[in-house]
Each structure stands twice: as C-alpha cells, then as structure tokens.
Design a protein around this motif. Structure first.
Motif, PDB file in Angstrom:
ATOM      1  N   GLN A 137       1.103  -1.211  -0.054  1.00 52.39           N
ATOM      2  CA  GLN A 137       0.080  -0.386   0.382  1.00 52.39           C
ATOM      3  C   GLN A 137       1.183   1.483  -0.559  1.00 52.39           C
ATOM      4  O   GLN A 137       2.368   1.118   0.611  1.00 52.39           O
ATOM      5  N   GLY A 138       0.757   2.196  -0.618  1.00 45.51           N
ATOM      6  CA  GLY A 138       1.149   3.348  -0.723  1.00 45.51           C
ATOM      7  C   GLY A 138       1.990   4.100   0.949  1.00 45.51           C
ATOM      8  O   GLY A 138       0.907   3.921   1.875  1.00 45.51           O
ATOM      9  N   GLY A 139       2.703   4.918   0.986  1.00 45.01           N
ATOM     10  CA  GLY A 139       3.148   5.337   2.484  1.00 45.01           C
ATOM     11  C   GLY A 139       1.912   6.304   2.415  1.00 45.01           C
ATOM     12  O   GLY A 139       1.036   7.366   1.789  1.00 45.01           O
TER      13      GLY A 139
ATOM     14  N   LEU B 263      -1.937   9.636   3.150  1.00 39.86           N
ATOM     15  CA  LEU B 263      -2.791   9.354   2.586  1.00 39.86           C
ATOM     16  C   LEU B 263      -3.028   7.719   2.030  1.00 39.86           C
ATOM     17  O   LEU B 263      -4.316   6.761   2.190  1.00 39.86           O
ATOM     18  N   LYS B 264      -2.369   7.408   1.782  1.00 39.53           N
ATOM     19  CA  LYS B 264      -1.803   6.150   1.851  1.00 39.53           C
ATOM     20  C   LYS B 264      -2.486   5.409   0.490  1.00 39.53           C
ATOM     21  O   LYS B 264      -2.883   4.073  -0.255  1.00 39.53           O
ATOM     22  N   LEU B 265      -2.116   6.208  -0.554  1.00 42.16           N
ATOM     23  CA  LEU B 265      -3.532   6.043  -2.426  1.00 42.16           C
ATOM     24  C   LEU B 265      -2.289   4.873  -2.450  1.00 42.16           C
ATOM     25  O   LEU B 265      -1.374   4.766  -2.991  1.00 42.16           O
ATOM     26  N   GLY B 266      -2.988   4.181  -2.784  1.00 45.12           N
ATOM     27  CA  GLY B 266      -2.436   2.857  -4.431  1.00 45.12           C
ATOM     28  C   GLY B 266      -1.775   2.436  -3.515  1.00 45.12           C
ATOM     29  O   GLY B 266      -1.161   1.710  -2.559  1.00 45.12           O
ATOM     30  N   GLU B 267      -1.499   1.280  -4.872  1.00 42.35           N
ATOM     31  CA  GLU B 267      -1.410   0.445  -4.373  1.00 42.35           C
ATOM     32  C   GLU B 267       0.423  -0.824  -4.776  1.00 42.35           C
ATOM     33  O   GLU B 267      -0.519  -0.185  -6.523  1.00 42.35           O
TER      34      GLU B 267
ATOM     35  N   LEU C 102       0.330  -5.184 -12.129  1.00 47.92           N
ATOM     36  CA  LEU C 102      -0.756  -4.623 -11.665  1.00 47.92           C
ATOM     37  C   LEU C 102      -1.310  -5.850 -10.905  1.00 47.92           C
ATOM     38  O   LEU C 102      -2.673  -5.960  -9.883  1.00 47.92           O
TER      39      LEU C 102
ATOM     40  N   ASP D  19       0.708   1.312 -16.969  1.00 52.37           N
ATOM     41  CA  ASP D  19       0.331   2.655 -15.907  1.00 52.37           C
ATOM     42  C   ASP D  19       1.330   2.174 -14.525  1.00 52.37           C
ATOM     43  O   ASP D  19       2.067   2.766 -13.858  1.00 52.37           O
ATOM     44  N   LEU D  20       2.390   1.389 -14.938  1.00 52.35           N
ATOM     45  CA  LEU D  20       3.944   1.431 -14.142  1.00 52.35           C
ATOM     46  C   LEU D  20       4.816   1.025 -14.565  1.00 52.35           C
ATOM     47  O   LEU D  20       6.164   1.613 -13.995  1.00 52.35           O
TER      48      LEU D  20
ATOM     49  N   SER E 260       7.170   3.454 -12.234  1.00 53.85           N
ATOM     50  CA  SER E 260       7.417   3.535 -11.071  1.00 53.85           C
ATOM     51  C   SER E 260       7.920   1.315 -10.328  1.00 53.85           C
ATOM     52  O   SER E 260       8.772   1.280  -9.469  1.00 53.85           O
TER      53      SER E 260
END
Lengths: 580, 323, 349
Positions: C88-90, C93-97, C115, C305-306, C309
């Motif tokens: 999970q995002g940090g 907000l912790k948005l996204g995986e 994904l 999409d990745l 990252s």
C-alpha cells in the motif's frame, strides 16, 4: 498514456465507465463548513453584492474528454452538470454547500417549496421576480413551459418527468403540456399538474434537465450552444475538441445564498484532451487547478500524491456509488440462489479493493445501498466468521459447499468486463474467484463504451454470466438503487437501456418497494425502515456480487482554497477561491 | 499515358467505395452498436429510441443508410458522430490532420536524410567495420516495436531524467499546433519524430545499401570507373540516382500509409491527437460515422500514394505501362 | 572397365563443375558458413526453448501455481523476510497499491510483479509462447495461402490474375490497424464462440489473432511471389514441359513452385518477425491476445501504468521482442543471402 483507459468521446452520457444517476435525499442537514471558512462572504439577504472578498482568478479544470452535447435537455453527465449548476437555475435545487447539506433541496427560482394539493398531484410555485437571463431577458413563468416541453422534444431521458399531465403524448415531433405545466405571467406562478403523486418530484426538479431556459429556445436539440441561464456564470463558448469557457453573468444578483451563491473565480475554463497523467503533472506544476479525472490517476502518480509535498492538495471522499458484478439470473448457473450466494462468499473483496488502489480508494461492500445513504444500515452476510455487518474475508469452504449443493459445479462461466486496466484486472480476479470454487471461468472484455449497453441488452444474455457494472446516485432516493437496478419494471427485453442488468425480479420484494414508495409522503419513517429491509433482502438474494464503494480523489493546485464536497454535486467549483 | 492515369483514378474511386461499403456493413452488424440509442442518450425510453430511429432514417434499408451517410460525409459535410453528438466528424478530421501531417513530415525528413547517409556510408565502407555496425543498428531499428520505443523514450524523457537539463525542455505529451506556438510545436514533436523514424531509417538504409551494391556491379558504373572518375563522383552521380528508384517508390507507399492513419501507435503513445488516434478512439467506441470517415481518409491516401508511385514508374519505365 | 575420366582424380577446382550440386545443398552450405546468421538462429532457438520451458520455470523454479491468475493478496520472500506482493502507498494518504519490484532472486519474483501481483518473469516466458505461436503459425499460414493464390494468379493470368490481384489490392488498401481492429472487435462481440471447421474459437483463443495477422499480410507476401511466378512462367523449361504435354497441376507444382520456393523461404523468418511485432501492437491496443492468455504485447500494455515506478515490467517484454525479432531478421538476411543467386555476385568481395 494508456489508450484503453476509458476515452470519453464515447457515449456522452457517462464519465469513464460510470453511470450517473442522481437521486434526491431528504437527509440530515448539516451546515456547510465551506461558506463559513470563507470569512466575510455574502449570506442571506437578497440585496447582497454579486462578488465576494475572494473573487477573482481563472479556474482551470483539465478533463480527459468532453461531455458530449451541451444542450442541458439532453446532457446526462456529471461533467457538464458541475458547470450547469453554476450557469442555470431550477424551480428548486440542491443547496450549494458541502457535506450532507449538499443533499438538501432548497427553493431556487421559486420562492418556496410548495405543499402539493389535489391529492399530491398539483404544485403551485411562486416565481421570483426581477431575475434576468444572461442575455438580459427577464425570467417569466412561461419560460418553464418551454423548459419542460424540451424534455420531450429533445431526445434524452424522459422517465424523470413522465408523470406530468400530457407528457405521455409528447414526442420529439411536438409536445402539448398546456394541462400539465401552466404558467401565469401576471400572477408570476407556475402550476405543475401530475397524473399521480410523485414523492421524487422535487429531486427531479433539482436536476439540470429542469433548469430554466428562455421560452424562445428552439424545441430541437441546440447542439453545443447552451441556451442562456440565470446563474452567476454564463457560457461563453464550448468547443468539444478544445475547451469550455464560463464567464460571469453580468445580470446576476444573489437572491438566495443557499441555492445560488455568487461564485469566486471570475472565469472557469475546462480543457479537454489531456491524458490523466498529464493532468496531474500540470496541476502539480500549478499550470492548472483541478484534475477532473481523479478516479483514473495511474498508480505511478498515486505515489507522488502521497508525498508530503502534495498531500495537502489531495482530498478523498467516499462516493454514494457501487462497483459490482451483476449475475445473470436468466440462465444457469446463476439462476440458482445457492450458486449466487456461493460466489458472494468466495469473492475476494480485498483483492478488488487492491485493484482499485487500496483501502484508501475503495471500501469493500456486500450490500446494495452505499454508506451515508438514506436507509443505509451496514449488512454483510457473505463474510468469513459469524458477523453480518462488515466484510472481513472470503469463506471459500462455505462457497464450495454451496456450489456442490447447487449442482452447478464445473459449469462454464463467462465474465464480461471492460478493456481498460482496472476493468480487465477486476474481470480476471472474478474469474480467479470463480475458478477457485469449482467453475470454469473465462473473460470477455469489451471497450467501456460498448460494454455498457451490450451488457444491458437481453439479446446478449446468452453470452455472459457475470457482467461488471457501476452505479452512482442520481439523487439521494433509495428507489434510485433498489427499484431502478433490481425492480421488476426496469427489465426491458431487447433494449440497450435496461438498468436491471441481473434481470432480478422478486414479486414480494417488488410489492414492498411499491409500498415504500407510496408511504414516502405520508409516513417517511416507516418508508425508510422498509427500504432498509428491502436492501437487506436484496443483498441476501445475491443478484450481484457487490465489490466496493469507490472513493474519489480531488487533486487541486496549491493556490486553491475553500474546498467543499457533497455527495450530490461533488466538488463545488464556484465556491473554490484562488490565492495569488 | 493519359488512359493509364484515368484508369488508375477510376480504380481509386472503386477501391474507396468497396472499402467504405465493407466497413459500413461490418460495423452495422456489430451488436452493442445501436446508433439510435447512442443518439437518443442514456435511459431514453424505447419510444424515444424508435422515434430517433425513424427521424434519422435508421430504419431504412442498409444501402439507403449507406448512401445517406456518404452524402452527409462528402456533400453536405455535416456528418455527426454517434458517440458524441456534439462533434461534427469532417471538421474533427480536419483538425486532426495537421497533427498527423506534422508528425509524418518531420519523421520523413529525418528518416530520408539519415537513411541515405547510412546507406551510402555502409555501401562505401563495405567490408570494413562501419558497414556491419550500421547494418546492425538498422536491424535493431526494425526489430523494436514502435510503441515500445516510444515508451522507452517517455520513460527517459518524462520520467526519471525529466528534471535534468538533458530533458527538462520536453513538454507534456501532446500536440501543440504550429499556429499556437511554433517552439512548443517543435519541442513536443522532436521525440515522436525520432521514435517514428527509427523504424524506417533501419529499413530504408538497408534497402538503399542493397540497391547501391547491386548497381555498383552494373556495366555502366564500371565504365565510369574505367574512365577514371573518382569513386565519390561515381557514387553520387551514377549510382545513387538509379539505386534510389526502389527507395523512392517505397517511400511513397509508406508515406501515404502513414498520413492515412498508419502512425496510430506513435500517436497513441505520445498522445498526439491525429487521424490515427481518432481512428483508434472511434473503433473502440464503435462510432460508425467517425470510423467511416477516417477509413475513407486513410484508404484515400494509401491508394493515392500507390497511384502516384505507379504513375511515376510508368513515366520512368515505359515497359511497365500496360498495353 | 573404368573410363579414362573415372581414372583421373578430379581436382578440387573441377569438382563443383562436374558434380553439379543441388542448389539447396549449396544454399545450405552458404548458410552454414555465415556465422552471424547461425548465431542468430541459435539465439532464436534459445528463446524458443526457454519459452517452451515456461511451465518448468513456473512450477519448479518460481513456485507459482497459475502464473496467469491474479495474486493480489499473496506474499513472497525477499532477503529472508516475508513481504506482501502488493504494497500500500505510504505517507498520510496511503493511496495506491504498488507491486513489488525486481528482487534479483530467480525463485521469488525475479523481475518483480505486475498490477495483478503476478510474477513477471513467469509471465514473460508464457507470453513468449503465445507470441511465438502466433508469430510462427500466422507466418506459415500467410506464406502458404499467399503462395497458392500467387501460383493460381500468375499461372492462369488474365481475368483470374486481375481479379485476385485487385482483391489483394483492396485488402492492402485497408489501413492496417483498422482492418485488424474491426475484425477483432467483430469477433470478440460475437464471442460466445464461433465454429470454424473443427476449431471452436472462443474470445480467448489464440487462433483469432493468428488468423487476423495472417490475413492482413497476405498481399504483402502475395505480390513478390506473384512477380516471381510471372517471371518463371515465361521461362523456356516451362514451355518445354507444356510441349511435353504436362497438365496444369503438374506444371504448377513440379515446374513453377520449386523455383518460387526460395522466395517463399526467404519470407518465412521475415514474416515471423513482422507478425510478432504486429501481434504485440494489437495486444498493446487490447485487441490482440485476450485474458487469461498473455503475450509480450499484453505485458507491455499492462506495464504502462507502472512505467515510471516499475519500468521492468514493460522493458523486459520489449527487450524480449527486440531480441527475438532481431535474431529472426539476421537469420532472414542470412537465408536470403544463401538462397538468392544474385548474392553470389554481390556480396563476396
């Protein structure tokens, strides 16, 4: 960058793969924090100035695609509605305030909300005097006659106003509402006569379809020319290939701060065509103010938004919406209750949530109504463990047992989804969930614009067993979910517009729905309780696999303040203000 | 000669007709595509849909509908997109064409110059290290899918290295028209140009080298050498012109195909809203009017290019003309 | 009794002239001497073998149950510690995986996850199987059909030739992607299955993209082969065969086809390469290979999409395509050099 992210030159009706319908809610009222935070802005007197201390600036929105045809009589997209509520007004409207107050209906061009007479079939509105359209014309009650006629002469959704007397005979060739919408330009009243009582009339009058346009507006579709309106802004131009520009309406004066406050930005521009990743980059760099497509930000960039630098510019809200898979109850295996419940037990909602971007972007759900919705009482019978309110984990053992008991094990199941990244992933996860309990699942992916009508048409029902769909409130009314999506009367065979995709019809539940609707006006608390019961019954009958309620990201540039959000219109653009 | 040109022109018209008919029928029979419902809008009642069907002539027999659509495409030019009622198709293509033309012209300039240079160099230095080196580079250019090359380009220029002086000048993905800002137009197209041309450089350099080497051994070239002309002059004046025949004809075909929408992948990857991009969007939403219009547009350029090349050949080599 | 000629030891220089080698053998020898082409062939075969071993990698090396199934809630071992595949995002907000990145550990998500939490290295090998299968079979079908049509057109000439050539022209005039996309979309929406002879094609079948790609490139192969057929038809030995009373079938298959075959063979590796690229393009646009199958093109598409990252998802599949297609192109060059008689005059010098 990804070509197959829903590109919305597709069907003008919906944003991305969303199907927006807006239902009215008569819920708790809470006062807006937004107006309060904006210091000495105008409040309730009718002779208030038309600008506020925060006035100024050009507010730029970036959207991936345009919203189709601009004629308010046809357009059914949130994208245009967010702008139309600032350029036009209706007899009544949802308050321009954030929070749950955004769901409160207040009088707008009418002086008050009338109590119906004649057994609930007649409403007499007193129209305010002295209000002008953006072309200088004075608003008269007879303007509303043309507004309602256009609901029928311009192709578009007609179900909303079908109870007006004379509406049933109206068509695109012509419309005679002389009995149904009666204007008295000397007494300045407008009378609406219905064929039968409609407790949702006020909600429907609050939708931009019913916002006033001058009586001289042609009966035919006006294409991309938006007729003049009475709001604080007016349409300067709309080019679907490039941008829409809204400027201040020079004739606007505030008559009700709750219904139609003055706007802060001097100009609102919406630009089309950018890729979502570029929208985010532009807003990060301060080159634009709002990312419209906050639901499609690629995972790469979500990481950026998490950083301390941008976190304060990000707002996340849970929508009154469902993302679900409809189960085809017309044929095996899902005409069998046990099979449907089995997949509900097996569905890995945590995985679906991860596909949506994690727990901060989606809330797992088992039931039909979304949270914070009228009559919502948490209920989830399809979880591991013994609780029945919230989902914790799938229960594969129980699911497999149910599959065996249903006698449908080993059957071939087709999962229909969309071709974009998220849609494809959801479909593949569903196929994996089905395979885990003994079915043989394959996927059938179609582009978003095609999948939506395709899945509704019963002619295709032999080709799929599970179909992805999504539903957003039109206005906060329980029937907007429970009747429209799961009622017996919304199954239209052979039509591309049959919102009850699962083709689920339970006569005893329908009888309860009818009762709740009829009790709405007379005994609202009993009706509300009944709706809760219907929600729980429908959930247990498992016509769907509900996955989650989505949460929406609003990403704004650092110079934007005064953010407020409500479940009806989402972000209140005109109430934002820009610092220099 | 004249009859040849006339015949080819008639042939062009026939091909366009056949293609448009085929596309029309393919898409009209596709389920999930009911133009009446698309026009009527979401949640329209069945009656409204039926009215629309009658109003727009969508219940007439298919051949009549085809003719109506052709009329609104060519004669009245008010063909409206089904999926986006606000958009007129012909101006939309007109607006998209400059983007494609900019992309293709720029890439063509680059690939012609570089391919000629590479081809000549490889032929001249045949047998030494430069020749196989250049040819391997050319082969790599042919072997990389253009959309992936574009992704790599984006990864480098928009991603990690975007903030370095090397790539900070790269604007956001997308096309800025020349009229709006020539500087941005150029900056935004440089990387797409290079990406698109890599494939063709590889191909054309190899073709040119092969042709030069073939012709090197012809008698008239040997004569020129025997006369004592310098190698460079032999190369440029005698060899190059003849070895360019294949090059030119292939160039004509490829250029025509690209202008007609063949640059779809490059446009998609770099978010350039040209004709190829438009075609792709129309196809995924099954928007028949836009599909027909872009198909006719594309086929027209392909057939036109074919015709020009054939006419050119016939003019150059009388043996090729049919009796 | 031995003749004088037989008793004389033929010298090395005379032997080729006397022995009259089979042109195919000559070509084979030329190819064998072309070390670059052999290296390319070796590389191509290596890739094929690796992809065929995909199940072995998935089961025994990486221990992935079903490499194409999502593994969003899974965990893996990195540096001795158990970590979730999707993180999970940090921040607040912790948005996204975000999926796990390349670990460098061949047993655990060597190239990271995509994904859906799937092992990219395993996907790469399975994807290769699809891409190679489609590329090779569509090239074979395309060349075979184009050859047959070219033989018929070139041999019978006249109206038959005109009609067939015009049909091919029309196919070629169709903008390539339009044709592929429209046929693909049509087939997908009718996709509860089409019966084509003994094959039952569902939406996920690999035969759909194979057929589309073969069809689209028919004119490309047809034209040069028809040109060859036309020039062979005029040669004297064909006239001679006709004079001998040979029937049409015998003429086509015994006289003309063998002389055209070298052109066809040159086309094979090149068409495999071209088709692999077309397949990857179609899959990238989501109209090629459909889930649950994967191909190199779908991996690149999934990795988009990745891209910033987790670039290795897209990059690895792209590199595989480049290597395979490069090998095939070099091999194709070698085959052409070996078979094309003019190469003798041209290159050796």
């Amino acid at each position: 960058m990804k070509p197959v992210r829903p590109v919305h030159t597709v069907l003008a009706r919906h944003r991305a793969r969303r199907t927006h319908r807006w239902s009215a809610v008569a819920a708790l009222a809470a006062l807006a924090l937004a107006l309060a935070s904006c210091g000495g802005s105008s409040s309730s007197s009718s002779s208030t100035p038309t600008t506020t201390s925060h006035a100024g600036g050009v507010f730029t929105i970036l959207a991936n695609s345009n919203f189709g045809v601009a004629d308010p009589a046809q357009n059914y997209t949130l994208e245009e509605w967010q702008l139309l509520i600032n350029t036009h007004d209706g007899l009544v409207g949802f308050a321009h305030q954030g929070g749950i107050a955004d769901s409160k209906i207040v009088p707008d061009l009418a002086t008050s909300i009338p109590v119906p007479t004649n057994g609930g079939k007649t409403y007499v509105f007193n129209i305010r005097r002295g209000i002008k359209f953006s072309n200088g014309q004075v608003l008269k009650p007879s303007d509303f006659v043309r507004t309602f006629e256009r609901q029928f002469t311009v192709p578009g959704p007609t179900t909303f106003y079908s109870k007006i007397v004379g509406a049933s005979k109206c068509s695109t060739k012509g419309c005679d509402l002389s009995q149904g919408v009666v204007a008295d330009d000397s007494a300045y009243t407008l009378t609406i006569n219905l064929t039968s009582p409609d407790p949702e009339l006020m909600d429907q009058l609050s939708l931009p379809f019913a916002f006033a346009v001058p009586a001289s507006t042609p009966l035919k579709l006006t294409g991309n020319n938006v007729p003049p309106g009475t709001g604080p802004y007016m349409w300067k131009s709309y080019n679907p290939n490039t941008q829409a520009v809204l400027v201040r309406n020079p004739y606007f004066k505030v008559w009700s701060a709750a219904a139609q406050p003055p706007g802060n930005p001097n100009e609102i521009i919406e630009k089309y065509g950018a890729q979502v990743s570029d929208e985010v980059t532009a807003v990060e760099n301060g080159q634009a103010n709002e990312v419209f497509d906050g639901d499609q930000i690629p995972s790469d960039q979500l990481g950026q938004l998490n950083s301390a630098k941008f976190a304060s510019q990000v707002h996340v809200n849970t929508l009154t919406a469902d993302w679900y898979f409809a189960l085809n109850t017309r044929r095996p295996p899902f005409n069998n209750l046990k099979a449907r419940q089995a997949i509900n037990y097996a569905a890995n909602r945590a995985a679906y949530v991860k596909i949506a971007g994690g727990p901060s972007l989606a809330v797992p759900s088992c039931q039909i109504l979304p949270p914070e919705y009228p009559s919502y009482v948490p209920y989830c019978p399809f979880t591991a463990g013994s609780g029945t309110t919230t989902w914790s984990a799938p229960d594969l053992a129980k699911a497999r047992a149910l599959v065996q008991a249903s006698g449908t094990a080993g059957m071939h199941v087709v999962v229909n989804g969309t071709t974009d990244q998220v849609g494809k992933a959801l479909a593949e996860q569903m196929a994996a969930d089905l395979n885990a309990i003994g079915y043989k699942a394959t996927t059938l992916l179609l582009a978003a614009g095609i999948q939506y009508p395709w899945s509704q048409n019963s002619n295709n029902s032999g080709k799929w067993n599970v179909a992805w769909s999504a539903w957003y409130q039109d206005y906060p009314a329980q029937s907007d979910f429970l009747n429209v999506l799961l009622g017996c009367t919304t199954i239209h065979p052979g039509s591309d517009a049959s919102p009850n995709i699962a083709a689920y019809c339970n006569p005893s539940t329908q009888a309860q729905i009818n009762q709740a609707e009829s009790e709405e006006a007379t005994n609202p608390s009993a009706a509300a309780a009944l709706w809760t019961q219907i929600d729980h019954e429908d959930t247990l009958a498992a016509p769907w696999v509900n996955m989650y309620n989505p949460r929406q990201i609003d990403f704004l540039s650092s110079n934007v303040h005064g953010y407020s959000w409500g479940p009806q219109w989402y972000i209140m653009i005109d109430q934002l203000w820009l610092s220099k | 000669m004249l009859t040849f040109v006339v015949r080819r022109t008639l042939w062009t018209v026939l091909v366009l007709f056949v293609i448009s008919v085929l596309v029309f029928f393919i898409f009209f029979k596709t389920p999930g595509v009911d133009p009446a419902r698309a026009i009527a809008g979401r949640n329209a009642s069945p009656q409204i849909v039926a009215e629309i069907r009658a109003q727009f002539g969508l219940d007439r027999p298919l051949p009549i509908q085809y003719l109506l659509m052709m009329k609104s495409l060519f004669i009245t030019r008010n063909l409206v997109s089904y999926s986006n009622q606000g958009v007129l198709v012909v101006p939309e293509i007109g607006a998209a064409a400059p983007a494609t033309l900019s992309l293709v012209f720029g890439a063509a300039v680059i690939w012609v110059i570089v391919a000629i240079a590479m081809g000549i160099a490889a032929a001249k230095f045949r047998g030494r290290l430069l020749d196989p080196l250049l040819m391997i580079l050319a082969l790599i250019g042919i072997s990389a899918p253009v959309f992936w090359v574009g992704q790599v380009a984006n990864l480098i220029s928009q991603g990690g290295l975007h903030n370095t002086p090397l790539f900070s000048w790269v604007p956001a993905l997308g096309y800025t028209s020349l009229g709006q800002s020539p500087v941005l137009w150029f900056k935004g197209l440089i990387i797409p140009w290079i990406t698109l041309s890599i494939l063709y450089i590889g191909f054309y350099a190899r073709v040119l080298r092969a042709n030069i080497l073939e012709i090197q051994n012809e008698d008239y070239v040997r004569t020129a050498r025997a006369k004592g002309l310098r190698e460079g002059r032999v190369l440029l004046r005698h060899t190059l012109r003849n070895s360019m025949i294949t090059f030119v004809s292939l160039f004509g075909l490829d250029f025509g195909a690209l202008v007609g929408g063949g640059a779809i992948l490059t446009e998609v990857v770099f978010n350039i809203h040209g004709v190829g991009f438009l075609t792709y969007e129309a196809l995924t939403s099954l928007d028949l009017p836009t599909i027909i219009a872009t198909v006719v547009f594309g086929a027209f350029f392909i057939v036109l290019a074919n015709t020009v090349v054939d006419v050119g050949y016939a003019w150059l080599d009388p043996r090729v003309r049919p009796a | 009794m031995a003749t004088l000629l037989e008793q004389v030891e033929p010298t090395a220089e005379l032997r080729p002239a006397i022995a009259g080698r089979n042109p195919w053998a000559l070509a084979g020898r030329r190819l064998r001497r072309n070390r670059v082409a052999l290296a390319a062939l070796g590389l191509f075969l290596l890739i094929v073998v690796l992809c065929l071993l995909a199940p072995v990698y998935a089961q025994d090396v990486a221990h992935v149950g079903n490499p194409m199934a999502p593994n969003l809630n899974g965990t893996t071992v990195v540096g001795g510690k158990v970590v979730p595949v999707m993180q999970q995002g940090g921040g607040v907000l912790k948005l996204g995986e975000t999926p796990i990145g390349p670990t460098g550990d061949i047993h655990h998500y060597f190239l990271g996850a995509d994904l859906l939490g799937r092992d990219v290295a395993a996907l790469l090998l399975y994807g290769g199987r699809s891409s190679l299968q489609i590329g090779i079979s569509s090239a074979l079908i395309c060349c075979a059909v184009a050859t047959v049509v070219a033989l018929v057109a070139g041999f019978f000439g006249g109206l038959v030739d005109a009609m067939l050539s015009r049909i091919m022209d029309i196919i070629w005039a169709f903008p390539l992607y339009l044709l592929a996309i429209s046929v693909s979309t049509e087939l997908l929406t009718h996709a509860s299955g089409i019966q084509v002879g003994p094959l039952h094609l569902t939406a996920g079948s690999l035969w759909l993209p194979t057929a589309i790609i073969a069809f689209v490139y028919l004119p490309y192969v047809y034209r040069p082969i028809r040109g060859q057929v036309l020039s062979v038809v005029r040669k004297e030995f064909v006239e001679a065969a006709i004079a001998q009373g040979a029937g049409n079938l015998r003429l086509i298959f015994s006289e003309i086809l063998p002389n055209v075959l070298s052109t066809v063979i040159v086309f094979l590796p090149l068409m495999i390469a071209t088709n692999i690229i077309l397949e990857s393009s179609l899959s990238f646009l989501s109209i090629g290979v459909q889930p649950p199958n994967v191909s190199w093109g779908t991996i690149i598409s999934d990795g988009e999409d990745l891209l910033y990252s987790r670039p290795w998802v897209s990059m690895s599949a792209g590199i595989m395509i480049v290597l395979t297609v490069l090998a095939l192109n070099v091999l194709g060059d070698g085959v052409r050099d070996a078979l094309d008689p003019r190469a003798k005059i041209r290159v050796e010098g």
